[in-house]
Design a protein around this motif. Structure first.
Motif, mmCIF file in Angstrom:
data_model
loop_
_atom_site.group_PDB
_atom_site.id
_atom_site.type_symbol
_atom_site.label_atom_id
_atom_site.label_comp_id
_atom_site.label_asym_id
_atom_site.label_seq_id
_atom_site.Cartn_x
_atom_site.Cartn_y
_atom_site.Cartn_z
ATOM 1 N N THR A 50 46.914 63.807 69.410
ATOM 2 C CA THR A 50 48.533 62.130 69.682
ATOM 3 C C THR A 50 49.181 62.423 67.918
ATOM 4 O O THR A 50 48.827 62.903 66.942
ATOM 5 C CB THR A 50 47.763 60.543 70.018
ATOM 6 O OG1 THR A 50 46.100 61.177 68.411
ATOM 7 C CG2 THR A 50 47.026 60.687 70.599
ATOM 8 N N SER A 51 50.585 62.548 67.595
ATOM 9 C CA SER A 51 50.806 62.666 66.210
ATOM 10 C C SER A 51 50.929 60.929 65.430
ATOM 11 O O SER A 51 51.980 59.490 66.567
ATOM 12 C CB SER A 51 52.261 62.972 66.863
ATOM 13 O OG SER A 51 53.284 62.239 67.505
ATOM 14 N N ALA A 52 51.257 60.994 64.484
ATOM 15 C CA ALA A 52 51.066 59.685 63.417
ATOM 16 C C ALA A 52 52.051 59.553 63.247
ATOM 17 O O ALA A 52 52.545 60.319 62.048
ATOM 18 C CB ALA A 52 49.837 58.981 63.246
ATOM 19 N N THR A 53 53.336 58.667 62.841
ATOM 20 C CA THR A 53 54.182 58.681 61.842
ATOM 21 C C THR A 53 53.400 58.444 60.592
ATOM 22 O O THR A 53 53.580 57.212 60.280
ATOM 23 C CB THR A 53 55.624 57.436 62.437
ATOM 24 O OG1 THR A 53 55.575 57.716 63.465
ATOM 25 C CG2 THR A 53 56.232 57.986 61.446
ATOM 26 N N PRO A 54 53.987 59.275 59.346
ATOM 27 C CA PRO A 54 53.583 59.287 57.957
ATOM 28 C C PRO A 54 53.476 57.563 57.551
ATOM 29 O O PRO A 54 55.251 57.204 57.376
ATOM 30 C CB PRO A 54 54.041 60.406 57.475
ATOM 31 C CG PRO A 54 55.131 61.199 57.876
ATOM 32 C CD PRO A 54 54.568 60.313 59.645
ATOM 33 N N SER A 55 52.470 57.036 56.421
ATOM 34 C CA SER A 55 53.650 56.108 56.031
ATOM 35 C C SER A 55 54.445 56.162 54.932
ATOM 36 O O SER A 55 54.038 57.230 54.056
ATOM 37 C CB SER A 55 53.077 54.947 55.036
ATOM 38 O OG SER A 55 51.879 55.864 55.227
ATOM 39 N N ALA A 56 55.634 55.337 54.453
ATOM 40 C CA ALA A 56 56.483 56.188 53.319
ATOM 41 C C ALA A 56 55.609 55.393 52.291
ATOM 42 O O ALA A 56 55.323 54.978 51.860
ATOM 43 C CB ALA A 56 58.292 54.873 53.828
ATOM 44 N N THR A 57 55.798 56.699 51.088
ATOM 45 C CA THR A 57 55.315 56.338 49.915
ATOM 46 C C THR A 57 56.372 55.485 49.324
ATOM 47 O O THR A 57 57.242 54.647 48.542
ATOM 48 C CB THR A 57 56.107 57.550 48.911
ATOM 49 O OG1 THR A 57 55.179 58.806 49.810
ATOM 50 C CG2 THR A 57 55.112 57.661 47.221
ATOM 51 N N VAL A 58 54.888 54.828 48.408
ATOM 52 C CA VAL A 58 55.735 53.232 47.860
ATOM 53 C C VAL A 58 55.984 53.430 46.547
ATOM 54 O O VAL A 58 55.338 54.317 45.473
ATOM 55 C CB VAL A 58 54.889 52.282 48.152
ATOM 56 C CG1 VAL A 58 55.183 50.905 46.712
ATOM 57 C CG2 VAL A 58 54.226 51.697 49.016
ATOM 58 N N PRO A 59 57.439 53.325 46.402
ATOM 59 C CA PRO A 59 58.129 53.827 45.301
ATOM 60 C C PRO A 59 57.118 53.420 43.484
ATOM 61 O O PRO A 59 57.191 52.062 43.163
ATOM 62 C CB PRO A 59 58.779 53.545 44.635
ATOM 63 C CG PRO A 59 59.518 53.521 46.077
ATOM 64 C CD PRO A 59 58.370 52.720 47.002
ATOM 65 N N PRO A 60 56.551 53.669 42.424
ATOM 66 C CA PRO A 60 55.652 53.324 41.548
ATOM 67 C C PRO A 60 56.864 52.560 40.261
ATOM 68 O O PRO A 60 58.232 52.488 40.513
ATOM 69 C CB PRO A 60 55.296 54.323 40.732
ATOM 70 C CG PRO A 60 56.202 55.022 41.007
ATOM 71 C CD PRO A 60 56.724 55.099 42.021
ATOM 72 N N ALA A 61 56.249 51.228 40.372
ATOM 73 C CA ALA A 61 57.386 49.941 39.357
ATOM 74 C C ALA A 61 56.946 50.423 37.663
ATOM 75 O O ALA A 61 55.899 50.386 37.361
ATOM 76 C CB ALA A 61 57.240 48.849 39.423
ATOM 77 N N ALA A 62 58.086 51.415 36.795
ATOM 78 C CA ALA A 62 57.614 50.770 35.499
ATOM 79 C C ALA A 62 57.581 49.564 34.847
ATOM 80 O O ALA A 62 57.821 48.054 35.316
ATOM 81 C CB ALA A 62 59.427 51.450 35.026
ATOM 82 N N GLU A 63 56.744 49.915 33.226
ATOM 83 C CA GLU A 63 56.313 48.870 33.231
ATOM 84 C C GLU A 63 57.127 48.024 31.968
ATOM 85 O O GLU A 63 58.639 48.810 31.707
ATOM 86 C CB GLU A 63 55.265 49.344 31.799
ATOM 87 C CG GLU A 63 54.369 48.015 31.073
ATOM 88 C CD GLU A 63 53.665 47.461 32.200
ATOM 89 O OE1 GLU A 63 53.510 46.051 32.004
ATOM 90 O OE2 GLU A 63 53.132 47.888 33.027
ATOM 91 N N PRO A 64 57.946 46.680 32.655
ATOM 92 C CA PRO A 64 59.066 45.982 31.706
ATOM 93 C C PRO A 64 59.060 46.175 30.020
ATOM 94 O O PRO A 64 57.856 45.770 29.919
ATOM 95 C CB PRO A 64 58.510 44.993 32.296
ATOM 96 C CG PRO A 64 58.247 44.736 33.665
ATOM 97 C CD PRO A 64 56.926 45.880 33.353
ATOM 98 N N PRO A 65 59.617 46.776 29.685
ATOM 99 C CA PRO A 65 59.764 46.686 28.419
ATOM 100 C C PRO A 65 59.363 45.436 27.864
ATOM 101 O O PRO A 65 59.788 44.481 28.402
ATOM 102 C CB PRO A 65 61.235 47.253 27.641
ATOM 103 C CG PRO A 65 61.714 46.997 28.803
ATOM 104 C CD PRO A 65 60.981 46.957 29.811
ATOM 105 N N ALA A 66 58.231 44.992 26.376
ATOM 106 C CA ALA A 66 58.153 43.485 25.758
ATOM 107 C C ALA A 66 60.030 43.620 25.896
ATOM 108 O O ALA A 66 59.783 41.585 25.809
ATOM 109 C CB ALA A 66 57.726 43.850 24.867
#
Length: 286
Positions: A50-66
């Protein structure tokens, strides 16, 4: 010439082995065989991978500036992308109600551009969700026309949206729908050529009081959209949002006479105030 018992036994044994081998090949390759109904049904080998569709990578969120700016009533965000489908009337079914300020990004995994606060000028913020991609959601932004902002789908849960308001500028008509079904419609007044009603998708930001008999003593619905060219308005209106409000002068209906707001009969305004919630999508079409 008669066949001896030994030769007959050997012949039948060979035939049985051949049939068994062919059947085994047929089963391992996959084929069909009839069930009780006589219809051919697929046969799948138990050993088939059986073959499984690989899950999409969640792009990381950059830390908001102050010093990331916060969206305010009279100060919209900068640097966020345009709404990719601003005149779509496909019903929007979910919205975000932030419990705390959330950074909005210009793309999934992109740059933070502004904070979406939980309240704007005392109004609870509820923004429609218009797209999803790789663990990120896009929402319509307040105080800025036809723009969206992206944020990760973590730390919050969507809430359902059931209503939609469509304003047709060409027909001077406003239609209220619930779960895609029309509930009511009214002939309305819209903005002039100089002070047009902003087109595209926006939403109900909240409600505010009015002053003057012409408003029939009813609150107005404040929208997330703002005047297209505020410098053409009277100074007292330049920082205002577009709204939907009652109008007692019935001669205005069906005409282009407002400063950008949608003027509706008092009965229609009462219906909207009783039925629609903050976050309700509003689509202004040509």
């Amino acid at each position: 010439m008669p066949i001896s018992r030994t030769r007959l036994y050997l012949t039948l044994t060979v035939i049985a082995l051949v049939v068994a081998v062919l059947a085994g090949i047929r089963l391992t390759r996959g084929g069909t065989e009839p069930d009780e109904s006589g219809l051919a049904q697929p046969i799948v080998s138990a050993a088939a991978p059986t073959s499984a569709t690989p899950s999409a990578t969640v792009p990381p969120a950059a830390e908001p500036p102050a010093d990331l700016p916060v969206i305010a009533y009279a100060k919209g965000p900068r640097g966020l992308p345009a709404d990719p489908d601003p005149t779509s009337v496909v019903p929007i079914t979910e919205a975000l109600r932030p419990a705390e300020r959330k950074a909005l990004y210009d793309a999934p995994g992109g740059h933070p551009r502004a904070y979406l606060p939980p309240r704007i000028s005392g109004l609870a913020v509820v923004v429609p969700i218009v797209a999803r991609q790789n663990g990120w959601a896009a929402v319509l932004t307040p105080s800025s026309n036809r723009t969206i902002g992206w944020l990760p789908e973590t730390g919050w849960s969507p809430e359902p949206v059931r209503d939609q308001i469509i304003v047709s500028l060409g027909k001077r008509r406003m239609t209220w729908l619930r779960e895609g079904a029309e509930q009511d419609r009214w002939t309305v007044a819209i903005g002039t050529d100089k002070t047009p009603t902003p087109h595209g998708r926006t939403f109900v930001l909240g409600r505010t009081g009015t002053s003057g008999a012409v408003y029939a003593g009813l609150d107005a619905l404040v929208l997330g959209s703002v005047p297209e060219e505020p410098e053409k308005l009277a100074p007292s209106l330049r920082a205002a949002h577009t709204g939907i409000h009652a109008w007692t002068n019935t001669s205005a209906f069906g005409r282009d006479v407002s400063n950008g707001c949608v003027r509706t009969p008092a009965a229609g305004m009462r219906t909207l105030l009783a039925q629609v919630d903050p976050g309700t999508p509003v689509v202004v079409t040509a």
